[in-house]
Design an enzyme around this catalytic site. Structure first.
Site, PDB file in Angstrom:
ATOM      1  N   LYS A  64      40.920  37.153  40.897  1.00  0.00           N
ATOM      2  CA  LYS A  64      42.068  36.236  40.953  1.00  0.00           C
ATOM      3  C   LYS A  64      41.848  35.039  40.029  1.00  0.00           C
ATOM      4  CE  LYS A  64      41.614  35.300  45.372  1.00  0.00           C
ATOM      5  NZ  LYS A  64      40.515  36.168  45.831  1.00  0.00           N
TER       6      LYS A  64
ATOM      7  N   ARG B 265      46.965  32.284  52.206  1.00  0.00           N
ATOM      8  CA  ARG B 265      46.019  33.273  52.726  1.00  0.00           C
ATOM      9  C   ARG B 265      46.345  33.678  54.150  1.00  0.00           C
ATOM     10  NH1 ARG B 265      41.452  31.938  49.128  1.00  0.00           N
ATOM     11  NH2 ARG B 265      39.741  33.376  49.509  1.00  0.00           N
TER      12      ARG B 265
ATOM     13  N   ARG C 110      27.708  38.091  40.671  1.00  0.00           N
ATOM     14  CA  ARG C 110      28.014  36.672  40.503  1.00  0.00           C
ATOM     15  C   ARG C 110      26.987  35.815  41.240  1.00  0.00           C
ATOM     16  NH1 ARG C 110      33.661  34.377  42.434  1.00  0.00           N
ATOM     17  NH2 ARG C 110      32.755  34.794  44.469  1.00  0.00           N
TER      18      ARG C 110
ATOM     19  N   ARG D 290      26.560  30.810  44.124  1.00  0.00           N
ATOM     20  CA  ARG D 290      27.505  30.157  45.041  1.00  0.00           C
ATOM     21  C   ARG D 290      27.032  30.377  46.466  1.00  0.00           C
ATOM     22  NH1 ARG D 290      33.902  31.406  44.263  1.00  0.00           N
ATOM     23  NH2 ARG D 290      33.839  32.014  46.450  1.00  0.00           N
TER      24      ARG D 290
ATOM     25  N   ARG E  28      33.649  38.000  54.301  1.00  0.00           N
ATOM     26  CA  ARG E  28      34.869  37.579  53.593  1.00  0.00           C
ATOM     27  C   ARG E  28      35.808  38.758  53.356  1.00  0.00           C
ATOM     28  NH1 ARG E  28      31.880  34.938  48.925  1.00  0.00           N
ATOM     29  NH2 ARG E  28      33.849  34.715  47.833  1.00  0.00           N
TER      30      ARG E  28
HETATM   31  P1  B4P Z   1      37.766  36.081  42.210  1.00  0.00           P
HETATM   32  O1  B4P Z   1      38.583  37.175  42.753  1.00  0.00           O
HETATM   33  O2  B4P Z   1      38.298  35.297  41.100  1.00  0.00           O
HETATM   34  O3  B4P Z   1      37.669  35.150  43.349  1.00  0.00           O
HETATM   35  P2  B4P Z   1      36.696  34.692  44.376  1.00  0.00           P
HETATM   36  O4  B4P Z   1      36.313  33.331  43.932  1.00  0.00           O
HETATM   37  O5  B4P Z   1      35.610  35.657  44.672  1.00  0.00           O
HETATM   38  O6  B4P Z   1      37.695  34.708  45.610  1.00  0.00           O
HETATM   39  P3  B4P Z   1      37.389  34.253  46.994  1.00  0.00           P
HETATM   40  O7  B4P Z   1      38.646  34.712  47.626  1.00  0.00           O
HETATM   41  O8  B4P Z   1      36.162  34.697  47.639  1.00  0.00           O
HETATM   42  O9  B4P Z   1      37.121  32.696  46.781  1.00  0.00           O
HETATM   43  P4  B4P Z   1      37.995  31.416  46.816  1.00  0.00           P
HETATM   44  O10 B4P Z   1      37.441  30.489  45.843  1.00  0.00           O
HETATM   45  O11 B4P Z   1      39.472  31.705  46.738  1.00  0.00           O
HETATM   46  O12 B4P Z   1      36.236  36.580  41.837  1.00  0.00           O
HETATM   47  C1  B4P Z   1      36.053  37.275  40.723  1.00  0.00           C
HETATM   48  C2  B4P Z   1      34.606  37.566  40.381  1.00  0.00           C
HETATM   49  O13 B4P Z   1      34.549  38.860  39.768  1.00  0.00           O
HETATM   50  C3  B4P Z   1      34.099  36.602  39.329  1.00  0.00           C
HETATM   51  O14 B4P Z   1      32.710  36.392  39.491  1.00  0.00           O
HETATM   52  C4  B4P Z   1      34.324  37.312  37.977  1.00  0.00           C
HETATM   53  O15 B4P Z   1      33.364  36.976  37.016  1.00  0.00           O
HETATM   54  C5  B4P Z   1      34.194  38.764  38.371  1.00  0.00           C
HETATM   55  N1  B4P Z   1      35.166  39.591  37.653  1.00  0.00           N
HETATM   56  C6  B4P Z   1      36.467  39.292  37.411  1.00  0.00           C
HETATM   57  N2  B4P Z   1      37.084  40.298  36.745  1.00  0.00           N
HETATM   58  C7  B4P Z   1      36.120  41.270  36.554  1.00  0.00           C
HETATM   59  C8  B4P Z   1      36.130  42.568  35.945  1.00  0.00           C
HETATM   60  N3  B4P Z   1      37.228  43.079  35.396  1.00  0.00           N
HETATM   61  N4  B4P Z   1      34.995  43.273  35.966  1.00  0.00           N
HETATM   62  C9  B4P Z   1      33.854  42.766  36.531  1.00  0.00           C
HETATM   63  N5  B4P Z   1      33.777  41.545  37.115  1.00  0.00           N
HETATM   64  C10 B4P Z   1      34.910  40.795  37.146  1.00  0.00           C
HETATM   65  O16 B4P Z   1      37.716  30.903  48.314  1.00  0.00           O
HETATM   66  C11 B4P Z   1      36.409  30.588  48.755  1.00  0.00           C
HETATM   67  C12 B4P Z   1      36.462  30.137  50.210  1.00  0.00           C
HETATM   68  O17 B4P Z   1      37.263  28.939  50.322  1.00  0.00           O
HETATM   69  C13 B4P Z   1      37.115  31.111  51.198  1.00  0.00           C
HETATM   70  O18 B4P Z   1      36.211  32.080  51.675  1.00  0.00           O
HETATM   71  C14 B4P Z   1      37.602  30.139  52.291  1.00  0.00           C
HETATM   72  O19 B4P Z   1      36.558  29.760  53.143  1.00  0.00           O
HETATM   73  C15 B4P Z   1      38.030  28.920  51.515  1.00  0.00           C
HETATM   74  N6  B4P Z   1      39.457  28.932  51.149  1.00  0.00           N
HETATM   75  C16 B4P Z   1      39.970  28.910  49.884  1.00  0.00           C
HETATM   76  N7  B4P Z   1      41.329  28.889  49.923  1.00  0.00           N
HETATM   77  C17 B4P Z   1      41.675  28.924  51.239  1.00  0.00           C
HETATM   78  C18 B4P Z   1      42.920  28.942  51.929  1.00  0.00           C
HETATM   79  N8  B4P Z   1      44.094  28.943  51.252  1.00  0.00           N
HETATM   80  N9  B4P Z   1      42.908  28.992  53.275  1.00  0.00           N
HETATM   81  C19 B4P Z   1      41.755  28.974  53.966  1.00  0.00           C
HETATM   82  N10 B4P Z   1      40.540  28.955  53.385  1.00  0.00           N
HETATM   83  C20 B4P Z   1      40.495  28.925  52.033  1.00  0.00           C
END
Ligand code: B4P
Length: 186
Positions: A13, A88, A127, A133, A144
């Site tokens: 995302k 979410r 990652r 992280r 998660r």
């Molecule tokens: P992403 O999908 O970008 O996202 P994420 O950061 O892992 O999402 P997550 O949902 O866990 O975290 P968020 O920050 O929203 O990850 C992509 C990864 O894959 C990257 O490392 C990238 O390099 C790699 N990648 C991408 N494309 C690729 C490809 N084609 N091939 C190989 N690798 C690839 O949220 C974190 C925490 O915050 C949550 O768990 C929650 O506690 C809180 N939170 C955030 N928003 C919230 C909300 N609205 N409500 C409640 N809690 C919330």
């Protein structure tokens, strides 16, 4: 244009949202990034959110709803926004509808990035090695994914009922997926 990027943790995302933001000239706002910055700065929001994030749980709606209100009311988002990591939960989705409607706006499209679960876990383990992280440990990664299935995946049906969901195959290189994502919003 107001877009939502929906997908499981690790689906890309953040990566795809940033590329799309550059291509369309619309800012991308991530609640995850805002929460991580709040934790780093030691603000009240950060202190409240940190424990939930480290456990892989969603930060409760009563905390997040205020943040979403702030984000969607900001000058940065006034001309449209790419929402990365929110809504979410159904309560968050209803809040987004209400806040946009107050500005005569609406959700225009939901991009669902679809990646098989084994690949999601592999990406996040990778990652964890690179970025360290604190919520990328194997147990928290599994937690998660479960939280996503239970609390966030139901939003797919919520937006499907309004015919807003564009499904994007999230396997392949970042560039290949970016082309599909861009194609889905045109
Ligand atoms: P992403 O999908 O970008 O996202 P994420 O950061 O892992 O999402 P997550 O949902 O866990 O975290 P968020 O920050 O929203 O990850 C992509 C990864 O894959 C990257 O490392 C990238 O390099 C790699 N990648 C991408 N494309 C690729 C490809 N084609 N091939 C190989 N690798 C690839 O949220 C974190 C925490 O915050 C949550 O768990 C929650 O506690 C809180 N939170 C955030 N928003 C919230 C909300 N609205 N409500 C409640 N809690 C919330």
């Amino acid at each position: 244009m107001d877009l939502i990027i929906l997908g499981a943790p690790g689906s890309g995302k953040g990566t795809q949202g940033a590329l799309l933001s550059t291509r369309l000239g619309i800012p991308k706002i991530s609640t995850g990034d805002l929460l991580r910055a709040a934790v780093k700065d030691g603000t009240r929001l950060g202190t409240e959110a940190q424990g939930y994030m480290e456990k892989g749980l969603l930060v409760p709606d009563q905390i997040i709803l205020g943040l979403i209100e702030e984000v969607l009311g900001s000058a940065e988002a006034a001309q449209g926004v790419i929402m990365d990591g929110f809504p979410r939960t159904e309560a968050q989705a209803e809040a987004v509808d209400k806040l946009l409607a107050a500005q005569q706006r609406q959700v225009d499209k939901v991009l669902l990035i679809d990646v098989p679960e084994e690949e999601l876990v592999q990406r996040m383990v990778r990652r964890a090695e690179i970025e360290g992280r604190s919520d990328d440990t194997p147990d928290t990664i599994r937690k998660r994914q479960g939280v996503y299935q239970q609390q966030t995946a139901p939003l797919i049906a919520f937006y499907d009922r309004r015919n807003l969901v564009a499904r994007v195959d999230g396997k392949g290189t970042v560039e290949e997926i970016a082309e599909r994502v861009h194609g889905a919003v045109r």
